[in-house]
Design an enzyme around this catalytic site. Sequence first.
Site, PDB file in Angstrom:
ATOM      1  N   SER A 144       1.689  -1.065   0.191  1.00 35.01           N
ATOM      2  CA  SER A 144      -0.020   0.197   0.071  1.00 35.01           C
ATOM      3  C   SER A 144       0.831   1.283   0.114  1.00 35.01           C
ATOM      4  O   SER A 144       2.051   1.552   0.827  1.00 35.01           O
ATOM      5  CB  SER A 144      -0.892  -0.061   1.662  1.00 35.01           C
ATOM      6  OG  SER A 144      -1.459   1.338   1.630  1.00 35.01           O
ATOM      7  N   TYR A 157      -1.280  -1.241  10.173  1.00 35.66           N
ATOM      8  CA  TYR A 157      -1.912  -1.617   8.594  1.00 35.66           C
ATOM      9  C   TYR A 157      -0.070  -1.159   7.951  1.00 35.66           C
ATOM     10  O   TYR A 157       0.335  -1.867   6.669  1.00 35.66           O
ATOM     11  CB  TYR A 157      -3.113  -1.457   8.115  1.00 35.66           C
ATOM     12  CG  TYR A 157      -3.380  -1.095   7.104  1.00 35.66           C
ATOM     13  CD1 TYR A 157      -3.649  -2.144   5.959  1.00 35.66           C
ATOM     14  CD2 TYR A 157      -2.925  -0.236   5.802  1.00 35.66           C
ATOM     15  CE1 TYR A 157      -4.099  -2.356   4.818  1.00 35.66           C
ATOM     16  CE2 TYR A 157      -3.083  -0.645   4.371  1.00 35.66           C
ATOM     17  CZ  TYR A 157      -3.746  -1.689   4.120  1.00 35.66           C
ATOM     18  OH  TYR A 157      -3.780  -1.623   2.982  1.00 35.66           O
TER      19      TYR A 157
HETATM   20  P1  NAD Z   1     -11.772  -6.466  -0.335  1.00 34.43           P
HETATM   21  O1  NAD Z   1     -11.938  -6.346   0.598  1.00 34.43           O
HETATM   22  O2  NAD Z   1     -12.770  -5.981  -1.438  1.00 34.43           O
HETATM   23  O3  NAD Z   1     -11.092  -7.751  -0.944  1.00 34.43           O
HETATM   24  C1  NAD Z   1     -10.205  -8.427  -0.049  1.00 34.43           C
HETATM   25  C2  NAD Z   1     -10.508 -10.165   0.083  1.00 34.43           C
HETATM   26  O4  NAD Z   1      -9.153 -10.817   1.224  1.00 34.43           O
HETATM   27  C3  NAD Z   1     -11.623 -10.423   0.377  1.00 34.43           C
HETATM   28  O5  NAD Z   1     -11.881 -11.709  -0.626  1.00 34.43           O
HETATM   29  C4  NAD Z   1     -11.330 -11.296   2.029  1.00 34.43           C
HETATM   30  O6  NAD Z   1     -12.519 -12.283   1.735  1.00 34.43           O
HETATM   31  C5  NAD Z   1     -10.244 -11.674   1.338  1.00 34.43           C
HETATM   32  N1  NAD Z   1      -9.397 -11.900   2.417  1.00 34.43           N
HETATM   33  C6  NAD Z   1      -9.312 -10.559   3.976  1.00 34.43           C
HETATM   34  N2  NAD Z   1      -8.682 -12.516   4.829  1.00 34.43           N
HETATM   35  C7  NAD Z   1      -7.889 -12.724   4.498  1.00 34.43           C
HETATM   36  C8  NAD Z   1      -7.214 -13.857   4.857  1.00 34.43           C
HETATM   37  N3  NAD Z   1      -7.413 -13.946   5.910  1.00 34.43           N
HETATM   38  N4  NAD Z   1      -7.526 -15.557   4.527  1.00 34.43           N
HETATM   39  C9  NAD Z   1      -7.607 -15.122   2.937  1.00 34.43           C
HETATM   40  N5  NAD Z   1      -8.601 -14.031   2.021  1.00 34.43           N
HETATM   41  C10 NAD Z   1      -8.848 -12.912   2.973  1.00 34.43           C
HETATM   42  O7  NAD Z   1     -10.402  -5.613  -0.553  1.00 34.43           O
HETATM   43  P2  NAD Z   1      -9.058  -4.892  -1.378  1.00 34.43           P
HETATM   44  O8  NAD Z   1      -9.582  -3.998  -1.261  1.00 34.43           O
HETATM   45  O9  NAD Z   1      -9.414  -5.350  -2.575  1.00 34.43           O
HETATM   46  O10 NAD Z   1      -8.293  -5.141  -1.162  1.00 34.43           O
HETATM   47  C11 NAD Z   1      -6.890  -5.798  -1.125  1.00 34.43           C
HETATM   48  C12 NAD Z   1      -5.196  -5.415  -0.864  1.00 34.43           C
HETATM   49  O11 NAD Z   1      -5.412  -4.506  -1.590  1.00 34.43           O
HETATM   50  C13 NAD Z   1      -5.742  -6.151   0.355  1.00 34.43           C
HETATM   51  O12 NAD Z   1      -4.244  -6.172   0.890  1.00 34.43           O
HETATM   52  C14 NAD Z   1      -5.233  -3.978   0.318  1.00 34.43           C
HETATM   53  O13 NAD Z   1      -4.644  -3.709   2.155  1.00 34.43           O
HETATM   54  C15 NAD Z   1      -4.678  -3.810  -0.526  1.00 34.43           C
HETATM   55  N6  NAD Z   1      -4.975  -2.600  -0.722  1.00 34.43           N
HETATM   56  C16 NAD Z   1      -5.899  -1.933  -1.167  1.00 34.43           C
HETATM   57  C17 NAD Z   1      -6.769  -0.223  -1.356  1.00 34.43           C
HETATM   58  C18 NAD Z   1      -7.736   0.437  -1.284  1.00 34.43           C
HETATM   59  O14 NAD Z   1      -7.816   0.983  -0.887  1.00 34.43           O
HETATM   60  N7  NAD Z   1      -8.481  -0.716  -1.762  1.00 34.43           N
HETATM   61  C19 NAD Z   1      -5.492   0.565  -0.693  1.00 34.43           C
HETATM   62  C20 NAD Z   1      -3.698  -0.110  -0.674  1.00 34.43           C
HETATM   63  C21 NAD Z   1      -3.914  -1.518  -0.586  1.00 34.43           C
END
Ligand code: NAD
Length: 250
Positions: A144, A157
């Site tokens: 991130s 985080y």
């Molecule tokens: P999201 O919540 O839409 O999807 C996350 C997925 O991960 C879900 O399907 C959830 O069930 C799964 N998950 C969570 N914990 C888990 C575990 N312990 N084991 C297996 N699966 C698990 O979130 P997103 O926004 O698509 O995030 C995806 C990645 O991107 C994450 O690592 C998040 O930190 C990172 N990220 C997101 C953003 C944002 O703004 N959305 C920004 C920077 C980084």
Amino acid sequence: MTMGKLDGRTALVTGGCSGIGRAIADLFAREGARVGIVDLDAARAEATAREVEAHGPAAAGAGADVSDEPAVQAAIARIVERLGPIDILVNNAGIDTTHEVDGMPTDMWDRMVDVHMKGTFLCTREVLPAMKAKGWGRIINISSQLAHKGGRTMAHYCAAKAGIMGFTKSLAYEVAPFGITANTINPGPVDTPLLQALPKEWLAMKKGELPIGRFGRVEEIAPAALLLASEEGSFFVGASLNMNGGDYMI
Ligand code: NAD
């Protein structure tokens, strides 16, 4: 039939049922990859795989908490059995919670570090032997921008995401001689269920700060993963790709 950039490859996307992971799974399938999805709920992972398969050669889902070693081993074995050895791993599974360091419950800290750092380590360790044997592989870790920038009420985080970055760079040294690359993608705020679960005031404040004036779309992150996964991405080694709508310019 047009050539896909990932024809003949098998990819594994953790957390592939939602948000950024789902968009990556869809794009990889459209580019010809067989796609495995590991997510918390097995039935949901399998249902998502059926949808992903509709625009690709094959897909398979398996349930595991990425921080649970035996569950990870079993889930990846199941995917490999159905799709073949993993060529491309996307460590994407993630969670977000908010709390000031002062008074943060220890289990909140532990969960954050376990899902992101331990999960990334466990899944990576599981797929490396087959990649080394093949002399080709791609590890793409979703960190991130907050790993660089820090974020109020997000010390756990940010620490976990910075940990992923350090892990990836060290891994990149180890695996490059085997034809394997390891890189991170560091998104800014992207409109997904994870983002929408954050406090409304935080979301409003964040949107106001963004030069682009809006959150990112998952379709704007997936192409970076495709670049790193494809043959064309072969010179990215231990790199960090930053797409964040101008939230943090480095
Ligand atoms: P999201 O919540 O839409 O999807 C996350 C997925 O991960 C879900 O399907 C959830 O069930 C799964 N998950 C969570 N914990 C888990 C575990 N312990 N084991 C297996 N699966 C698990 O979130 P997103 O926004 O698509 O995030 C995806 C990645 O991107 C994450 O690592 C998040 O930190 C990172 N990220 C997101 C953003 C944002 O703004 N959305 C920004 C920077 C980084």
